[in-house]
Design a protein around this motif. Structure first.
Motif, PDB file in Angstrom:
ATOM      1  N   ALA A 118     -21.288  -5.054 -16.585  1.00 58.36           N
ATOM      2  CA  ALA A 118     -20.545  -4.376 -17.652  1.00 58.36           C
ATOM      3  C   ALA A 118     -20.075  -5.401 -18.674  1.00 58.36           C
ATOM      4  O   ALA A 118     -19.798  -6.561 -18.339  1.00 58.36           O
ATOM      5  N   THR A 119     -19.979  -4.975 -19.907  1.00 57.67           N
ATOM      6  CA  THR A 119     -19.514  -5.848 -20.976  1.00 57.67           C
ATOM      7  C   THR A 119     -18.027  -5.634 -21.187  1.00 57.67           C
ATOM      8  O   THR A 119     -17.551  -4.503 -21.309  1.00 57.67           O
ATOM      9  N   VAL A 120     -17.286  -6.739 -21.217  1.00 57.49           N
ATOM     10  CA  VAL A 120     -15.843  -6.672 -21.465  1.00 57.49           C
ATOM     11  C   VAL A 120     -15.521  -7.602 -22.620  1.00 57.49           C
ATOM     12  O   VAL A 120     -16.282  -8.506 -22.974  1.00 57.49           O
ATOM     13  N   LEU A 121     -14.351  -7.376 -23.191  1.00 55.05           N
ATOM     14  CA  LEU A 121     -13.914  -8.163 -24.349  1.00 55.05           C
ATOM     15  C   LEU A 121     -12.641  -8.914 -23.993  1.00 55.05           C
ATOM     16  O   LEU A 121     -11.712  -8.350 -23.405  1.00 55.05           O
ATOM     17  N   HIS A 122     -12.621 -10.197 -24.366  1.00 57.53           N
ATOM     18  CA  HIS A 122     -11.445 -11.034 -24.191  1.00 57.53           C
ATOM     19  C   HIS A 122     -10.998 -11.549 -25.554  1.00 57.53           C
ATOM     20  O   HIS A 122     -11.805 -11.707 -26.466  1.00 57.53           O
ATOM     21  N   GLY A 123      -9.683 -11.813 -25.659  1.00 59.94           N
ATOM     22  CA  GLY A 123      -9.197 -12.475 -26.860  1.00 59.94           C
ATOM     23  C   GLY A 123      -8.194 -11.650 -27.634  1.00 59.94           C
ATOM     24  O   GLY A 123      -7.556 -10.734 -27.103  1.00 59.94           O
ATOM     25  N   VAL A 124      -8.062 -11.980 -28.915  1.00 59.39           N
ATOM     26  CA  VAL A 124      -7.070 -11.340 -29.759  1.00 59.39           C
ATOM     27  C   VAL A 124      -7.629 -11.183 -31.171  1.00 59.39           C
ATOM     28  O   VAL A 124      -8.389 -12.029 -31.653  1.00 59.39           O
ATOM     29  N   VAL A 125      -7.271 -10.078 -31.800  1.00 57.57           N
ATOM     30  CA  VAL A 125      -7.551  -9.867 -33.217  1.00 57.57           C
ATOM     31  C   VAL A 125      -6.227  -9.523 -33.882  1.00 57.57           C
ATOM     32  O   VAL A 125      -5.353  -8.889 -33.278  1.00 57.57           O
ATOM     33  N   THR A 126      -6.056  -9.943 -35.112  1.00 62.94           N
ATOM     34  CA  THR A 126      -4.781  -9.770 -35.798  1.00 62.94           C
ATOM     35  C   THR A 126      -4.954  -8.950 -37.071  1.00 62.94           C
ATOM     36  O   THR A 126      -6.024  -8.910 -37.671  1.00 62.94           O
ATOM     37  N   GLY A 127      -3.864  -8.320 -37.458  1.00 56.12           N
ATOM     38  CA  GLY A 127      -3.846  -7.585 -38.716  1.00 56.12           C
ATOM     39  C   GLY A 127      -4.799  -6.416 -38.752  1.00 56.12           C
ATOM     40  O   GLY A 127      -5.468  -6.179 -39.770  1.00 56.12           O
ATOM     41  N   VAL A 128      -4.871  -5.641 -37.669  1.00 51.96           N
ATOM     42  CA  VAL A 128      -5.769  -4.495 -37.621  1.00 51.96           C
ATOM     43  C   VAL A 128      -5.125  -3.331 -38.373  1.00 51.96           C
ATOM     44  O   VAL A 128      -4.123  -2.774 -37.939  1.00 51.96           O
ATOM     45  N   VAL A 129      -5.698  -2.955 -39.495  1.00 52.85           N
ATOM     46  CA  VAL A 129      -5.152  -1.883 -40.317  1.00 52.85           C
ATOM     47  C   VAL A 129      -5.390  -0.547 -39.612  1.00 52.85           C
ATOM     48  O   VAL A 129      -6.496  -0.248 -39.171  1.00 52.85           O
ATOM     49  N   HIS A 130      -4.345   0.246 -39.489  1.00 53.47           N
ATOM     50  CA  HIS A 130      -4.383   1.536 -38.792  1.00 53.47           C
ATOM     51  C   HIS A 130      -4.774   1.374 -37.325  1.00 53.47           C
ATOM     52  O   HIS A 130      -5.360   2.288 -36.726  1.00 53.47           O
ATOM     53  N   GLY A 131      -4.430   0.234 -36.746  1.00 56.52           N
ATOM     54  CA  GLY A 131      -4.833  -0.019 -35.362  1.00 56.52           C
ATOM     55  C   GLY A 131      -4.405   1.080 -34.406  1.00 56.52           C
ATOM     56  O   GLY A 131      -5.235   1.677 -33.713  1.00 56.52           O
ATOM     57  N   ARG A 132      -3.120   1.365 -34.349  1.00 55.64           N
ATOM     58  CA  ARG A 132      -2.636   2.356 -33.379  1.00 55.64           C
ATOM     59  C   ARG A 132      -2.865   3.787 -33.850  1.00 55.64           C
ATOM     60  O   ARG A 132      -2.605   4.730 -33.090  1.00 55.64           O
ATOM     61  N   ASP A 133      -3.341   3.976 -35.080  1.00 56.65           N
ATOM     62  CA  ASP A 133      -3.693   5.317 -35.550  1.00 56.65           C
ATOM     63  C   ASP A 133      -5.105   5.714 -35.148  1.00 56.65           C
ATOM     64  O   ASP A 133      -5.463   6.898 -35.224  1.00 56.65           O
ATOM     65  N   ALA A 134      -5.905   4.741 -34.745  1.00 52.97           N
ATOM     66  CA  ALA A 134      -7.318   4.983 -34.473  1.00 52.97           C
ATOM     67  C   ALA A 134      -7.553   5.287 -33.000  1.00 52.97           C
ATOM     68  O   ALA A 134      -6.821   4.823 -32.118  1.00 52.97           O
TER      69      ALA A 134
END
Length: 366
Positions: A118-134
């Protein structure tokens, strides 16, 4: 601003006026009722072929929706979902997004890993516009080597291993940092579009939105100084006010012209697209502060109150001017053509395709 699809823009304007929106500042979040109506009408899938689950139309049509909504002060996901994320997903997979999506360009702090097939994602992204709305986040991963291609990882925002650190911009829009700890990836596939192209698309969309907000600041300020009286006559009769109004109107018109030129180049002359979009973002980002300042100065103290609608548009100007590349970032793009590649400045004026840019992910963060 001349809409490429005035009928579509008029329809969106009518929807906003019919449904009604709260224009207090800062915004409490996206205008959900309006977004649902736009989705039901198919307007959130404009610019994506019907064969890919979209509503057909062009990118210019989608930008007409962006402009009309921004000019009324509506907070929607028309840029992040319609112009960027869903379009990219359709290009990569042949199927548009069915739920609200947003997009972010990751840097080297983020990457995928294969664990037990399975593919998983590690790390961090910043400044996600409408992040919690999506419902889902599309993460564009740039290639780590010269022989690999950019890829996208689609992540459900409620998936295990996804932690959202909420934030907001001046307008009140969600601007979140998202951490991934072995977050399951729903889809991981190559992308034909890299960070530079996505940055360009985002810059064009925000140039259009900035021009729309500036036009509304101009119109409402003209109305206010015509109605407000001081010493027995309208403010618009005072010479100092007239001079400030002239500067505001000129800046707003310059922003509108730059946005229209970029849309025209997108539709009619693709080789000129990069330079025209760069110029449009330089002009709109550079003029946004002056338009907002003039609007507040001419409205006086009332324009700074949370209940006055002026703040909805001036905070949109302040927030959008840095998104998908600041004035400085895109000025460097244009200057690089002249200084680094020995391009004649006149070629920039009449329009050429740009080759090579500053780091696109850096432009997204500015």
């Amino acid at each position: 601003m001349n809409h490429p699809n005035p009928e579509l823009a008029a329809a969106v304007t009518e929807m906003v006026d019919r449904i009604g929106i709260d224009t207090d500042s800062p915004a409490a979040g996206i205008d959900t009722a309006l977004w649902d109506v736009l989705a039901d009408a198919g307007f959130t899938a404009i610019g994506i072929p019907e064969a890919h689950g979209g509503s057909a139309g062009t990118c210019a049509d989608a930008l007409s929706v962006v402009h009309a909504a921004a000019a009324r002060g509506a907070v929607t996901m028309a840029i992040e979902h319609t112009v960027l994320a869903s379009r990219l997903l359709a290009e990569c997979t042949g199927a548009a997004a069915t739920d609200p999506c947003t997009l972010v360009v990751a840097d080297n702090r983020c990457g995928t890993q294969e664990i037990d097939g399975a593919t998983v994602l590690h790390g961090v992204v910043t400044g996600v516009v409408h992040g919690r709305d999506a419902a889902r986040l599309i993460v564009l991963l740039e290639p780590r080597t010269a022989t690999t291609r950019p890829s996208i990882a689609v992540i459900a925002m409620n998936a295990p291993g996804v932690t959202v650190h909420p934030g907001t911009d001046l307008l009140g829009i969600a601007l979140d940092d998202v951490h991934f700890e072995a977050a399951p990836v729903e889809l991981h596939t190559d992308s034909a579009v890299g960070a530079a192209e996505l940055t360009e698309r985002g810059a064009l969309a925000y140039a259009v939105a900035l021009a729309a907000a500036a036009g509304t600041v101009r119109d409402r300020t003209l109305q206010y100084v015509g109605e407000r009286t001081q010493f027995g006559r309208p403010l618009a009769k005072f010479q100092a006010v007239q001079q400030r109004l002239a500067g505001l109107a000129a800046a707003a018109e310059l922003m509108s012209t730059a946005g229209t030129a970029a849309i025209d180049a997108l539709a009619a002359d693709p080789p000129r697209r990069r330079s025209t979009v760069a110029a449009a973002k330089v002009v709109t980002s550079g003029s946004a502060h002056d338009v907002a300042a003039a609007g507040h100065q001419l409205h006086g103290a009332i324009g700074f109150t949370a209940e006055h609608s002026l703040g909805r548009f001036t905070t949109a100007l302040w927030s959008g001017r840095e998104r998908y590349g600041s004035e400085q970032y895109w000025a460097e793009v244009l200057a690089g053509q002249i200084l680094d590649e020995d391009t004649d400045p006149w070629d920039i004026v009449v329009g050429i395709e740009l080759d090579g840019e500053p780091d696109a992910a850096e432009g997204n963060r500015r």
